[in-house]
Design a protein around this motif. Structure first.
Motif, PDB file in Angstrom:
ATOM      1  N   ASN A 115       0.834  -1.220   0.087  1.00  0.00           N
ATOM      2  CA  ASN A 115       0.110  -0.113  -0.088  1.00  0.00           C
ATOM      3  C   ASN A 115       0.879   1.403   0.043  1.00  0.00           C
ATOM      4  OD1 ASN A 115      -3.040  -0.380   0.372  1.00  0.00           O
ATOM      5  ND2 ASN A 115      -2.319  -2.182   1.461  1.00  0.00           N
ATOM      6  N   VAL A 116       2.031   1.348   0.857  1.00  0.00           N
ATOM      7  CA  VAL A 116       2.685   2.512   1.036  1.00  0.00           C
ATOM      8  C   VAL A 116       3.576   2.522  -0.506  1.00  0.00           C
ATOM      9  CG1 VAL A 116       4.931   3.332   1.832  1.00  0.00           C
ATOM     10  CG2 VAL A 116       2.984   2.414   3.427  1.00  0.00           C
ATOM     11  N   LYS A 117       3.895   1.536  -1.003  1.00  0.00           N
ATOM     12  CA  LYS A 117       4.487   1.636  -2.213  1.00  0.00           C
ATOM     13  C   LYS A 117       3.715   2.179  -3.443  1.00  0.00           C
ATOM     14  CE  LYS A 117       6.411  -1.619  -5.664  1.00  0.00           C
ATOM     15  NZ  LYS A 117       6.715  -2.923  -6.100  1.00  0.00           N
ATOM     16  N   ALA A 118       2.389   1.954  -3.388  1.00  0.00           N
ATOM     17  CA  ALA A 118       1.432   2.454  -4.185  1.00  0.00           C
ATOM     18  C   ALA A 118       1.280   4.094  -3.919  1.00  0.00           C
ATOM     19  CB  ALA A 118       0.159   1.873  -4.130  1.00  0.00           C
ATOM     20  N   TYR A 119       1.355   4.300  -2.894  1.00  0.00           N
ATOM     21  CA  TYR A 119       1.330   5.453  -2.325  1.00  0.00           C
ATOM     22  C   TYR A 119       2.383   6.438  -2.987  1.00  0.00           C
ATOM     23  CZ  TYR A 119       1.011   9.833   0.344  1.00  0.00           C
ATOM     24  OH  TYR A 119       0.917  11.357   0.640  1.00  0.00           O
ATOM     25  N   PRO A 140      12.747  -2.555  10.197  1.00  0.00           N
ATOM     26  CA  PRO A 140      12.193  -1.181   9.739  1.00  0.00           C
ATOM     27  C   PRO A 140      13.373  -0.479   8.811  1.00  0.00           C
ATOM     28  CG  PRO A 140      11.905  -1.470  12.139  1.00  0.00           C
ATOM     29  CD  PRO A 140      12.738  -2.682  11.647  1.00  0.00           C
ATOM     30  N   ILE A 141      14.595  -0.619   9.065  1.00  0.00           N
ATOM     31  CA  ILE A 141      15.316   0.032   8.312  1.00  0.00           C
ATOM     32  C   ILE A 141      15.205  -0.385   6.724  1.00  0.00           C
ATOM     33  CG2 ILE A 141      17.735   0.714   7.716  1.00  0.00           C
ATOM     34  CD1 ILE A 141      16.901   2.140  10.132  1.00  0.00           C
ATOM     35  N   GLY A 142      15.163  -1.781   6.679  1.00  0.00           N
ATOM     36  CA  GLY A 142      15.137  -2.568   5.302  1.00  0.00           C
ATOM     37  C   GLY A 142      13.736  -2.086   4.566  1.00  0.00           C
ATOM     38  N   PHE A 143      12.607  -1.660   5.255  1.00  0.00           N
ATOM     39  CA  PHE A 143      11.587  -1.273   4.876  1.00  0.00           C
ATOM     40  C   PHE A 143      11.629   0.366   4.231  1.00  0.00           C
ATOM     41  CE2 PHE A 143       7.883   1.918   5.870  1.00  0.00           C
ATOM     42  CZ  PHE A 143       7.114   1.544   5.006  1.00  0.00           C
ATOM     43  N   TYR A 144      12.640   1.048   5.087  1.00  0.00           N
ATOM     44  CA  TYR A 144      12.893   2.421   4.577  1.00  0.00           C
ATOM     45  C   TYR A 144      13.600   2.378   3.226  1.00  0.00           C
ATOM     46  CZ  TYR A 144      10.483   4.120   8.671  1.00  0.00           C
ATOM     47  OH  TYR A 144       9.586   4.436   9.545  1.00  0.00           O
ATOM     48  N   GLU A 145      14.489   1.353   3.302  1.00  0.00           N
ATOM     49  CA  GLU A 145      15.499   1.476   2.053  1.00  0.00           C
ATOM     50  C   GLU A 145      14.773   1.294   0.872  1.00  0.00           C
ATOM     51  OE1 GLU A 145      19.687  -0.622   3.292  1.00  0.00           O
ATOM     52  OE2 GLU A 145      17.983  -1.756   3.237  1.00  0.00           O
ATOM     53  N   ARG A 146      13.647   0.152   0.777  1.00  0.00           N
ATOM     54  CA  ARG A 146      12.878   0.055  -0.163  1.00  0.00           C
ATOM     55  C   ARG A 146      12.086   1.132  -0.543  1.00  0.00           C
ATOM     56  NH1 ARG A 146      12.864  -4.648   2.434  1.00  0.00           N
ATOM     57  NH2 ARG A 146      10.790  -4.311   3.523  1.00  0.00           N
ATOM     58  N   CYS A 147      11.398   1.907   0.536  1.00  0.00           N
ATOM     59  CA  CYS A 147      10.779   3.028   0.048  1.00  0.00           C
ATOM     60  C   CYS A 147      11.448   4.166  -0.585  1.00  0.00           C
ATOM     61  CB  CYS A 147      10.089   3.647   1.217  1.00  0.00           C
ATOM     62  SG  CYS A 147       8.809   2.618   1.986  1.00  0.00           S
ATOM     63  N   PHE A 148      12.664   4.287  -0.133  1.00  0.00           N
ATOM     64  CA  PHE A 148      13.584   5.343  -1.086  1.00  0.00           C
ATOM     65  C   PHE A 148      13.856   4.816  -2.453  1.00  0.00           C
ATOM     66  CE2 PHE A 148      15.878   8.673   1.609  1.00  0.00           C
ATOM     67  CZ  PHE A 148      15.139   8.712   2.729  1.00  0.00           C
ATOM     68  N   GLN A 149      13.893   3.565  -2.610  1.00  0.00           N
ATOM     69  CA  GLN A 149      13.954   2.845  -3.938  1.00  0.00           C
ATOM     70  C   GLN A 149      12.763   3.052  -4.766  1.00  0.00           C
ATOM     71  OE1 GLN A 149      17.144   1.361  -4.937  1.00  0.00           O
ATOM     72  NE2 GLN A 149      16.122   2.065  -6.949  1.00  0.00           N
ATOM     73  N   TYR A 150      11.501   2.939  -4.193  1.00  0.00           N
ATOM     74  CA  TYR A 150      10.413   3.272  -4.868  1.00  0.00           C
ATOM     75  C   TYR A 150      10.177   4.349  -5.573  1.00  0.00           C
ATOM     76  CZ  TYR A 150       8.799  -1.116  -2.433  1.00  0.00           C
ATOM     77  OH  TYR A 150       9.016  -2.403  -1.938  1.00  0.00           O
TER      78      TYR A 150
END
Ligand code: XIL
Length: 324
Positions: free
Chosen positions: A105-109, A150-160
């Protein structure tokens, strides 16, 4: 009266201010903003809670207005902020997704919002305030409980965000990284991990909600240390409190005004001393003292910004200008 130069004309980096749509509809506010600044941050309208109104609906009226205003006035836009624990919409939090669902969901956002403003928003705060004051992650915020890493999640969000708009500069934003060495060292570890694992991050924003009684030497040490990462540095939400005791009888005397001007000057000078290639922007968190968020958050007798309520320039403005 002395007519002093607009800040934006003297600086070799962007001079930003946080604004709202409502305030921009006040002609004096809009004129003061246009004359002196060349970068816009949304104080309010680009946060997730404001944009993501339900699982299937986005509201872009506010952000569109701000982005158009900036384009019409040759200003850059800094997007604040994609992820912030205080700004996840209730409908989303209450849905209590598992981590995979949450992330999708966050990725789509991110893809929707960054994609809409591709080429129009120069830089984004991808994440805001993920560290607590002791340097640990804010796992108390319900959403982060869902992630083992959680840091892994943020890494991927920066990548998105990177994949959606490869030209946008991506920032991590937080308060007191300059003053709080525990927080700063967690941040530096995170940056190292991003680099080691090949995830994108271009800059660090330190909010710089600060005060006239803050120790200047401590600021300088922290700022220099932040810059040792080699990343862009954004002073992203600058304001300088004067009413230390939150006293209702506080008077903003000439001497107090001068103290504040000196602090503005000192901070701008410390920023100017950073390597040229790492200077990005100094953004103040508002324009006129009559609308500062600190009036409710700190004290109704507070005067943290560069312009008086009638839009005349404060000594603080001259201090800022003379530091450039
Ligand atoms: C504040 C705004 O100024 C308020 O108008 C709003 O109600 C709440 O948010 N750190 C941040 C900013 O990153 O987004 C906050 O802005 C101030 C603290």
């Amino acid at each position: 009266a002395v007519v002093s130069a607009p800040l934006k004309d003297k600086a070799l980096f962007e001079i930003g201010a946080a604004v709202t749509v409502a305030h921009l509809k006040e002609p004096d506010f809009a004129n003061t903003f246009k004359t002196n600044f060349n970068q816009l941050s949304a104080e309010y309208e680009m946060k997730m809670k404001q944009i993501w109104t339900s699982a299937t609906t986005y509201s872009f009226d506010g952000p569109d207005y701000l982005v158009n205003f900036a384009a019409q006035n040759s200003m850059k836009v800094h997007g604040h902020t994609l992820l912030w624990y205080k700004s996840f919409p209730d409908w989303f939090i209450n849905a209590a997704y598992d981590s995979l669902n949450f992330e999708n969901n966050v990725k789509a956002y991110i893809q929707t919002v960054v994609g809409r403003y591709k080429g129009k928003i120069r830089s984004w705060d991808v994440a805001n305030e993920i560290f607590a004051d002791d340097g640990s992650l804010r796992i108390d915020a319900s959403v982060y409980k869902t992630f083992k890493d959680p840091i892994g999640f943020y890494e991927r969000c920066f990548q998105y965000a990177r994949d959606t708009d490869p030209d946008a500069k991506l920032f991590y934003n937080d308060y007191d990284q300059v003053l709080n060495s525990a927080k700063r060292s967690s941040l530096k570890k995170m940056v190292e991990r991003f680099r080691k694992e090949g995830y994108p991050i271009d800059g660090i924003g330190d909010q710089f909600h600060t005060t006239v009684w803050t120790d200047k030497a401590t600021i300088n040490i922290g700022l220099t240390d932040l810059a040792s990462t080699g990343l862009l540095i954004h002073i992203s939400e600058l304001d300088i409190r004067v009413n230390q005791n939150k006293s209702d009888s506080y008077v903003f005397t000439d001497a107090e005004q001068q103290k504040q001007a000196n602090m503005y000057k000192a901070i701008v000078e410390m920023y100017e001393a950073l390597p040229q290639a790492q200077k990005f922007a100094i953004t103040v968190w508002g324009i006129t003292d009559k609308y500062s968020w600190l009036l409710s958050w700190w004290s109704p007798k507070e005067y943290p910004l560069l312009f008086n309520g009638d839009y005349s320039k404060k000594k603080a403005y001259e201090g800022f200008l003379s530091g450039l």
